[in-house]
Design a protein around this motif. Structure first.
Motif, PDB file in Angstrom:
ATOM      1  N   TYR A  91      34.974  52.980 -54.710  1.00 61.41           N
ATOM      2  CA  TYR A  91      34.421  51.833 -55.428  1.00 61.41           C
ATOM      3  C   TYR A  91      33.919  50.815 -54.418  1.00 61.41           C
ATOM      4  O   TYR A  91      34.504  50.679 -53.335  1.00 61.41           O
ATOM      5  CB  TYR A  91      35.493  51.176 -56.318  1.00 61.41           C
ATOM      6  CG  TYR A  91      35.727  51.922 -57.601  1.00 61.41           C
ATOM      7  CD1 TYR A  91      36.400  53.131 -57.603  1.00 61.41           C
ATOM      8  CD2 TYR A  91      35.259  51.430 -58.822  1.00 61.41           C
ATOM      9  CE1 TYR A  91      36.604  53.840 -58.778  1.00 61.41           C
ATOM     10  CE2 TYR A  91      35.469  52.129 -60.008  1.00 61.41           C
ATOM     11  CZ  TYR A  91      36.134  53.330 -59.975  1.00 61.41           C
ATOM     12  OH  TYR A  91      36.332  54.022 -61.142  1.00 61.41           O
ATOM     13  N   ILE A  92      32.849  50.117 -54.773  1.00 60.03           N
ATOM     14  CA  ILE A  92      32.291  49.066 -53.919  1.00 60.03           C
ATOM     15  C   ILE A  92      32.109  47.811 -54.777  1.00 60.03           C
ATOM     16  O   ILE A  92      31.721  47.911 -55.947  1.00 60.03           O
ATOM     17  CB  ILE A  92      30.949  49.537 -53.289  1.00 60.03           C
ATOM     18  CG1 ILE A  92      31.196  50.759 -52.382  1.00 60.03           C
ATOM     19  CG2 ILE A  92      30.284  48.411 -52.505  1.00 60.03           C
ATOM     20  CD1 ILE A  92      29.951  51.318 -51.703  1.00 60.03           C
ATOM     21  N   LYS A  93      32.395  46.656 -54.189  1.00 55.53           N
ATOM     22  CA  LYS A  93      32.251  45.385 -54.907  1.00 55.53           C
ATOM     23  C   LYS A  93      30.766  45.114 -55.144  1.00 55.53           C
ATOM     24  O   LYS A  93      29.965  45.174 -54.202  1.00 55.53           O
ATOM     25  CB  LYS A  93      32.835  44.281 -54.030  1.00 55.53           C
ATOM     26  CG  LYS A  93      33.627  43.104 -54.540  1.00 55.53           C
ATOM     27  CD  LYS A  93      34.437  43.168 -55.682  1.00 55.53           C
ATOM     28  CE  LYS A  93      35.576  42.269 -55.985  1.00 55.53           C
ATOM     29  NZ  LYS A  93      36.155  41.442 -54.962  1.00 55.53           N
ATOM     30  N   LYS A  94      30.416  44.820 -56.397  1.00 54.65           N
ATOM     31  CA  LYS A  94      29.022  44.491 -56.720  1.00 54.65           C
ATOM     32  C   LYS A  94      29.038  43.360 -57.740  1.00 54.65           C
ATOM     33  O   LYS A  94      29.690  43.495 -58.780  1.00 54.65           O
ATOM     34  CB  LYS A  94      28.315  45.729 -57.287  1.00 54.65           C
ATOM     35  CG  LYS A  94      26.809  45.564 -57.382  1.00 54.65           C
ATOM     36  CD  LYS A  94      26.122  46.845 -57.817  1.00 54.65           C
ATOM     37  CE  LYS A  94      24.615  46.606 -57.893  1.00 54.65           C
ATOM     38  NZ  LYS A  94      23.912  47.758 -58.439  1.00 54.65           N
ATOM     39  N   GLN A 148      32.760  48.490 -58.573  1.00 54.92           N
ATOM     40  CA  GLN A 148      31.903  49.443 -59.280  1.00 54.92           C
ATOM     41  C   GLN A 148      31.978  50.811 -58.612  1.00 54.92           C
ATOM     42  O   GLN A 148      31.922  50.918 -57.383  1.00 54.92           O
ATOM     43  CB  GLN A 148      30.456  48.919 -59.306  1.00 54.92           C
ATOM     44  CG  GLN A 148      29.523  49.814 -60.106  1.00 54.92           C
ATOM     45  CD  GLN A 148      28.153  49.185 -60.342  1.00 54.92           C
ATOM     46  OE1 GLN A 148      28.038  47.957 -60.456  1.00 54.92           O
ATOM     47  NE2 GLN A 148      27.126  50.013 -60.417  1.00 54.92           N
ATOM     48  N   PHE A 149      32.047  51.859 -59.424  1.00 50.43           N
ATOM     49  CA  PHE A 149      32.076  53.231 -58.920  1.00 50.43           C
ATOM     50  C   PHE A 149      30.883  53.495 -58.010  1.00 50.43           C
ATOM     51  O   PHE A 149      29.747  53.144 -58.337  1.00 50.43           O
ATOM     52  CB  PHE A 149      32.039  54.212 -60.095  1.00 50.43           C
ATOM     53  CG  PHE A 149      31.795  55.629 -59.658  1.00 50.43           C
ATOM     54  CD1 PHE A 149      32.829  56.380 -59.118  1.00 50.43           C
ATOM     55  CD2 PHE A 149      30.535  56.193 -59.755  1.00 50.43           C
ATOM     56  CE1 PHE A 149      32.605  57.677 -58.692  1.00 50.43           C
ATOM     57  CE2 PHE A 149      30.303  57.498 -59.327  1.00 50.43           C
ATOM     58  CZ  PHE A 149      31.344  58.236 -58.800  1.00 50.43           C
ATOM     59  N   ALA A 150      31.140  54.147 -56.860  1.00 54.82           N
ATOM     60  CA  ALA A 150      30.044  54.420 -55.912  1.00 54.82           C
ATOM     61  C   ALA A 150      29.900  55.899 -55.559  1.00 54.82           C
ATOM     62  O   ALA A 150      28.792  56.341 -55.241  1.00 54.82           O
ATOM     63  CB  ALA A 150      30.260  53.618 -54.635  1.00 54.82           C
ATOM     64  N   VAL A 152      32.221  60.074 -55.117  1.00 59.17           N
ATOM     65  CA  VAL A 152      33.491  60.800 -54.993  1.00 59.17           C
ATOM     66  C   VAL A 152      33.507  61.657 -53.734  1.00 59.17           C
ATOM     67  O   VAL A 152      32.452  61.972 -53.164  1.00 59.17           O
ATOM     68  CB  VAL A 152      33.754  61.727 -56.212  1.00 59.17           C
ATOM     69  CG1 VAL A 152      34.015  60.916 -57.464  1.00 59.17           C
ATOM     70  CG2 VAL A 152      32.615  62.722 -56.412  1.00 59.17           C
ATOM     71  N   VAL A 197      28.860  58.463 -50.123  1.00 61.61           N
ATOM     72  CA  VAL A 197      27.646  57.750 -50.530  1.00 61.61           C
ATOM     73  C   VAL A 197      26.736  57.592 -49.312  1.00 61.61           C
ATOM     74  O   VAL A 197      27.212  57.447 -48.185  1.00 61.61           O
ATOM     75  CB  VAL A 197      27.994  56.383 -51.189  1.00 61.61           C
ATOM     76  CG1 VAL A 197      28.714  55.461 -50.229  1.00 61.61           C
ATOM     77  CG2 VAL A 197      26.759  55.690 -51.769  1.00 61.61           C
ATOM     78  N   ARG A 198      25.453  57.663 -49.555  1.00 62.87           N
ATOM     79  CA  ARG A 198      24.478  57.501 -48.463  1.00 62.87           C
ATOM     80  C   ARG A 198      23.312  56.667 -48.992  1.00 62.87           C
ATOM     81  O   ARG A 198      23.273  56.297 -50.159  1.00 62.87           O
ATOM     82  CB  ARG A 198      23.988  58.857 -47.958  1.00 62.87           C
ATOM     83  CG  ARG A 198      23.566  59.840 -49.040  1.00 62.87           C
ATOM     84  CD  ARG A 198      22.792  61.032 -48.481  1.00 62.87           C
ATOM     85  NE  ARG A 198      23.580  61.829 -47.548  1.00 62.87           N
ATOM     86  CZ  ARG A 198      24.410  62.831 -47.902  1.00 62.87           C
ATOM     87  NH1 ARG A 198      24.556  63.146 -49.196  1.00 62.87           N
ATOM     88  NH2 ARG A 198      25.084  63.521 -47.011  1.00 62.87           N
TER      89      ARG A 198
END
Lengths: 363, 363
Positions: free
Chosen positions: B109-112, B117-119, B121, B134-135
């Motif tokens: 998860y990343i703060k948005k 928020q899910f980013a 797996v 994630v890229r």
């Protein structure tokens, strides 16, 4: 060590007795003697969806996926208080974003108060499994619907009921034939069990036969696949193939698919679903851009076809995608059951409205 | 054959190059250098939940389950546009009612806009995996929360960022410590990924640290486990152990657990959750009766304890269980993400109301 050995011997004895008692009290019938629901086309291997030998030009991945039993179910009635199954699938094992129950297991629904209600699952254990899906039920006749594995090839299936109990085919409970062609999301990734794939949920909700032609990762509208699709007897065609097709493929291939369906099925509505959101696209800018481009492209293609005179061609819309909390996927791409629920809340009313307008669904 | 060999050689070369490029451009840091969120107690093996050597009388199954990394997460900040991980788990493999991502994978998860928020797996591939979660992210610093496997023992974990990017510990984003003791449902079966376990969802929603002491199939309130629980520093205790305890166990053991917690934590609210519905109990009459008896028994025990003078002891209620369509489980017992969502809609407001009353949660 002595104690360990004793425990082990006792375990083997108990396991043996349990199997024996299951075998003694359960009578098995091949599922082929019952009613197979959700067949796309007749096939030699009864749990395949399409005989790929009839369509040699289709891509190898599509041919392999057509051996998966996605969307198939067995309908029967029984007065047994216990329902078991023995089934075998291919040696393949579950993908990391699916449960084994969904991938290669079974899912049982029973009619209750006029509605199909979840009753139990068949948990796979290796390539061949014997499992009791539900026991201790009340007396009386039950109408049952047993969903087959979504992502594996089912090579055999037998239904088991208590010795002395009845077991008979049940008439197909669903009306009409709505062919759905699409991606992994349509095939059922990542519903938690076979009956939660979204065409199966819509069938139970609307009483219509939504036929699952989900082709995981391979719904790219190739000409050979389009030609195969037009041979399928259906009252309506739903296209959910945008997620697998690049913007270029959408531009180059949509017209052929739609026009070929229209030519062979002059009156069948053709309903296109845009790509669902890719939740990982919120951070991965490339993914985000691709989905936007796919949905822009399909919108243009549908508009062009409508202008060119194709009647009864519709594009659905996704006003709220998979939810504002972004929790509706298992992996960014594939809806979980929460995402599917939010998807259906938006798409199902639009879809049924069109089918009603075309006299394919009740009020 | 020649063509096959060529394809194979090319595949190996490409795979090698891909790995090489990942290895060259990614710098790994042990997760132990970052912030570990959700720790129940300090442990020697950092991804265990409790050091079982300190509590030798606990049942073997409980001891094994306490090695699972359920509820743990790593908090960090980075300006990398790519986030990878290398992790190892035990040789165990996924249960049929869970995804491998939930069982032994990772969830980022990343703060948005001020919210987690899910980013992406981390898809497991065998016992040790290297994976890019994630890229292609935008430039700038991101606050990240990486959830660990729910059902496996995590034996090592490293976080990878692009060479030259920053990577620093992030302060624990959650306030207070709410210890949750319960069954498989609490541990996370059958959420689709680690961040979807219900304590994790509540932590992100409320900003509170709900600590996951879910013990799949083994939350039976044994004395030794109760004694261990009282050693855990916590501001509140939530007990979701009814699904695993027989009516007799509930009658015999609830008082000791509650009184012992109260003795060591005089001011901590103790909040009991009744058993969730067993959807297979709609047809399996034995299952249906057992859940009813469990919930009757816990109601009696809580009432008795309240009458005996235990303050701040609460029993939540489940007005609508997991939904009227009965689709909220993967297997009859374990909620899927849809079931968890319906569960939280009912339980979370009740729980937060109590925590607010006790000054443990904001308005």
């Amino acid at each position: 060590m002595k104690r360990f050995m004793l425990t082990w011997v006792l375990f083997i004895l108990c396991a043996g007795t349990a199997n024996l008692s299951l075998a003694q009290s359960t009578v098995y019938t091949p599922a082929t003697d019952l009613t197979l629901v959700g067949k796309v086309l007749p096939t030699q291997q009864v749990y395949h969806r399409v005989d790929t030998a009839d369509h040699p030009d289709m891509p190898p991945a599509v041919k392999r996926l057509l051996t998966n039993s996605a969307g198939l179910a067995v309908a029967f009635k029984t007065n047994s208080t216990t329902i078991s199954a023995k089934w075998c699938t291919s040696p393949r094992t579950t993908l990391s974003n699916m449960t084994a129950i969904a991938y290669e297991g079974l899912d049982l629904y029973i009619k209750k108060d006029g509605r199909w209600q979840f009753a139990g699952v068949g948990r796979p254990n290796g390539d061949c499994t014997e499992y009791t899906l539900v026991r201790n039920m009340a007396e009386g006749e039950k109408e049952c619907l047993l969903y087959l594995p979504l992502y594996d090839e089912t090579t055999s299936l037998e239904i088991g009921v208590a010795a002395g109990a009845t077991l008979q085919p049940l008439n197909d409970p669903f009306q009409k034939r709505i062919l759905m062609y699409g991606s992994s999301i349509l095939q059922g990734a990542s519903a938690s069990r076979p009956g939660m794939a979204y065409p199966a949920r819509m069938s139970r909700a609307a009483g219509l036969n939504f036929l699952n032609l989900g082709l995981s990762g391979s719904a790219k509208m190739e000409k050979a696949v389009a030609d195969m699709i037009t041979t399928i007897p259906a009252d309506a065609f739903v296209l959910d193939c945008v997620p697998n097709s690049s913007p270029d493929e959408i531009r180059e291939r949509t017209a052929y698919l739609v026009n070929t369906i229209r030519q062979h099925h002059p009156k069948a509505p053709i309903i296109v679903i845009p790509s669902t959101v890719r939740e990982n696209g919120a951070f991965d800018q490339e993914v985000g851009k691709r989905v936007q481009a796919q949905n822009e492209q399909i919108k243009q293609e549908v508009a062009k076809l409508q202008r060119s005179g194709v009647k009864d061609l519709y594009l659905l819309s996704y006003p709220r995608q998979l939810g504002e909390d972004h929790e509706g996927t298992v992996d960014g791409s594939h809806p979980n059951d929460l995402g599917f629920d939010r998807m259906l809340q938006q798409l199902q009313p639009q879809l049924l409205k069109i089918l009603r307008k075309c006299d394919l669904a009740g009020r």
